[in-house]
Design a protein around this motif. Sequence first.
Motif, mmCIF file in Angstrom:
data_model
loop_
_atom_site.group_PDB
_atom_site.id
_atom_site.type_symbol
_atom_site.label_atom_id
_atom_site.label_comp_id
_atom_site.label_asym_id
_atom_site.label_seq_id
_atom_site.Cartn_x
_atom_site.Cartn_y
_atom_site.Cartn_z
ATOM 1 N N GLU A 71 2.007 1.228 -14.140
ATOM 2 C CA GLU A 71 3.291 1.285 -14.841
ATOM 3 C C GLU A 71 4.342 2.002 -13.992
ATOM 4 O O GLU A 71 5.499 1.553 -13.904
ATOM 5 C CB GLU A 71 3.118 1.992 -16.183
ATOM 6 N N SER A 72 3.943 3.098 -13.365
ATOM 7 C CA SER A 72 4.872 3.858 -12.523
ATOM 8 C C SER A 72 5.315 3.045 -11.312
ATOM 9 O O SER A 72 6.495 3.062 -10.929
ATOM 10 C CB SER A 72 4.218 5.167 -12.071
ATOM 11 N N LEU A 73 4.384 2.336 -10.697
ATOM 12 C CA LEU A 73 4.713 1.526 -9.521
ATOM 13 C C LEU A 73 5.620 0.359 -9.893
ATOM 14 O O LEU A 73 6.548 0.022 -9.145
ATOM 15 C CB LEU A 73 3.424 1.021 -8.862
ATOM 16 N N ALA A 74 5.373 -0.260 -11.044
ATOM 17 C CA ALA A 74 6.230 -1.364 -11.483
ATOM 18 C C ALA A 74 7.660 -0.869 -11.707
ATOM 19 O O ALA A 74 8.634 -1.543 -11.319
ATOM 20 C CB ALA A 74 5.673 -1.996 -12.749
ATOM 21 N N LEU A 254 -10.213 4.070 -7.540
ATOM 22 C CA LEU A 254 -9.148 5.065 -7.405
ATOM 23 C C LEU A 254 -9.511 6.292 -8.233
ATOM 24 O O LEU A 254 -9.589 6.219 -9.463
ATOM 25 C CB LEU A 254 -7.812 4.496 -7.894
ATOM 26 N N SER A 255 -9.697 7.418 -7.576
ATOM 27 C CA SER A 255 -10.117 8.625 -8.283
ATOM 28 C C SER A 255 -9.050 9.102 -9.251
ATOM 29 O O SER A 255 -7.854 8.802 -9.112
ATOM 30 C CB SER A 255 -10.437 9.746 -7.290
ATOM 31 N N ALA A 256 -9.467 9.871 -10.237
ATOM 32 C CA ALA A 256 -8.521 10.447 -11.205
ATOM 33 C C ALA A 256 -7.512 11.351 -10.500
ATOM 34 O O ALA A 256 -6.337 11.420 -10.893
ATOM 35 C CB ALA A 256 -9.285 11.230 -12.275
ATOM 36 N N LEU A 257 -7.956 12.044 -9.463
ATOM 37 C CA LEU A 257 -7.065 12.954 -8.742
ATOM 38 C C LEU A 257 -6.007 12.171 -7.959
ATOM 39 O O LEU A 257 -4.837 12.558 -7.921
ATOM 40 C CB LEU A 257 -7.875 13.844 -7.795
ATOM 41 N N THR A 258 -6.421 11.068 -7.339
ATOM 42 C CA THR A 258 -5.475 10.224 -6.623
ATOM 43 C C THR A 258 -4.442 9.643 -7.575
ATOM 44 O O THR A 258 -3.233 9.641 -7.290
ATOM 45 C CB THR A 258 -6.218 9.085 -5.898
ATOM 46 N N GLN A 259 -4.905 9.143 -8.709
ATOM 47 C CA GLN A 259 -3.981 8.562 -9.686
ATOM 48 C C GLN A 259 -2.974 9.597 -10.180
ATOM 49 O O GLN A 259 -1.769 9.328 -10.263
ATOM 50 C CB GLN A 259 -4.765 7.992 -10.866
ATOM 51 N N ALA A 265 4.118 12.044 -7.960
ATOM 52 C CA ALA A 265 5.050 11.814 -6.856
ATOM 53 C C ALA A 265 6.078 10.753 -7.220
ATOM 54 O O ALA A 265 7.275 10.893 -6.920
ATOM 55 C CB ALA A 265 4.289 11.408 -5.602
ATOM 56 N N LEU A 266 5.641 9.682 -7.877
ATOM 57 C CA LEU A 266 6.558 8.610 -8.252
ATOM 58 C C LEU A 266 7.599 9.079 -9.261
ATOM 59 O O LEU A 266 8.719 8.550 -9.302
ATOM 60 C CB LEU A 266 5.771 7.421 -8.808
ATOM 61 N N ALA A 267 7.257 10.071 -10.062
ATOM 62 C CA ALA A 267 8.222 10.629 -11.011
ATOM 63 C C ALA A 267 9.387 11.303 -10.292
ATOM 64 O O ALA A 267 10.447 11.533 -10.883
ATOM 65 C CB ALA A 267 7.531 11.618 -11.949
ATOM 66 N N HIS A 268 9.197 11.629 -9.020
ATOM 67 C CA HIS A 268 10.236 12.263 -8.199
ATOM 68 C C HIS A 268 10.716 11.306 -7.106
ATOM 69 O O HIS A 268 11.101 11.752 -6.025
ATOM 70 C CB HIS A 268 9.695 13.533 -7.551
ATOM 71 N N SER A 269 10.693 10.009 -7.371
ATOM 72 C CA SER A 269 10.975 9.041 -6.314
ATOM 73 C C SER A 269 12.354 9.260 -5.680
ATOM 74 O O SER A 269 12.499 9.140 -4.452
ATOM 75 C CB SER A 269 10.849 7.613 -6.841
ATOM 76 N N ASP A 270 13.370 9.584 -6.461
ATOM 77 C CA ASP A 270 14.701 9.797 -5.883
ATOM 78 C C ASP A 270 14.695 10.946 -4.885
ATOM 79 O O ASP A 270 15.275 10.848 -3.793
ATOM 80 C CB ASP A 270 15.726 10.082 -6.990
ATOM 81 N N GLU A 271 14.053 12.030 -5.257
ATOM 82 C CA GLU A 271 13.999 13.191 -4.364
ATOM 83 C C GLU A 271 13.138 12.908 -3.135
ATOM 84 O O GLU A 271 13.473 13.307 -2.016
ATOM 85 C CB GLU A 271 13.448 14.400 -5.130
#
Length: 372
Positions: A71-74, A254-259, A265-271
């Motif tokens: 969802e975040s990547l989309a 994909l591990s839980a930690l990686t996810q 990180a994606l939540a801060h994509s602008d920064e």
Amino acid sequence: MTSLSNLPIRDDLRGKTPYGAPQKTVPVALNVNENTHPIPDDVAADIVAAVANAVHGVNRYPDREFVELRESLARYLGHDLTPAQIWAANGSNEVLQHVLQAFGGPGRTALGFAPTYSMYSLLAAGTGTQWLAGPRDDDFELSAETAVREIQRVDPDIVILCAPNNPTGTPLSIETIAAVYEASRGIVVVDEAYAEFMPTGSPSALSLLPGRERLLVSRTMSKAFAFAGARVGYLAADAAVTDALRLVRLPYHLSALTQAAAVAALAHSDEMLAMVGEISAQRDRLVTELAALGYLPHRSGSNFVLFGGVRDPHATFQSLLAQGVLIRDIGIPGHLRVTAGTEAETTAFLTALASLGHADEGTVPTTLNSQA
């Protein structure tokens, strides 16, 4: 001690060498196209908090479908993509491995245009897919005419286009990508690992996805997001493609930690992407100052510059290394490649290179065909 040659390894793997760039501890490492800017402290704090929270659940397997990450990547990619059209794995290399496992294999072929990312041929070998290397035009460009001609000649099952191309940095036109798709009967993969470094307004192959069910667009968080150590790659394609990739992925890959880290990180994509402009400025600076030193930098839409006019690439590489600057000798005659780092790192490289003297004029022709 047993050597590799004594083991009953697959015949098609005998004599192969693994991928590997030099790993050395030096003051200025500009050899593997990393984002050398550190993650901002506030972003790092949120990522650490997300991972810490995920640790409480590592006694259970992670979300096999990594729904929140998709969802975040989309959302990040836009183009009206849905989570069902997104796939992710441990780096874009694993994404491409899944593609070759699903659509390549024994009796099938994959075509790329050399020189290009060296992992393509290694991933093909690992999956039993025959790798075919087509030619490029002068100055490492790739026109629609050249690409289509090669596709018609070899009729590959998979075509892999690197846009911008690694190791040359060469951008690829959207018209060439569209022509390649129309000329192909199989899967077309556009590897956009460096897409964020293209000039503002440059079209992405993502814009071509509607109505093209055989087109796959691969991306990575390693470069623009400074996430190379986290190992997160992804692709966008028709939802049927992600169904195919589920057939070959390992369970809970994909591990839980990686996810958790990737979602944070994606939540801060602008920064996170704010540093892309700084890196692109240093890339353009490299092009300008390398030319001023007498070298022949090639057109680049990535975070690195390939430059010619190097009389002895190995000697130049070693001389720079002796000054604490690590770049990349990629085996193209008369050429070296350097990553655009921070302003200080870029200055250190240019100063070290200038100390070796002005490049000799005429070492390589200004127009170099990549088949050499």
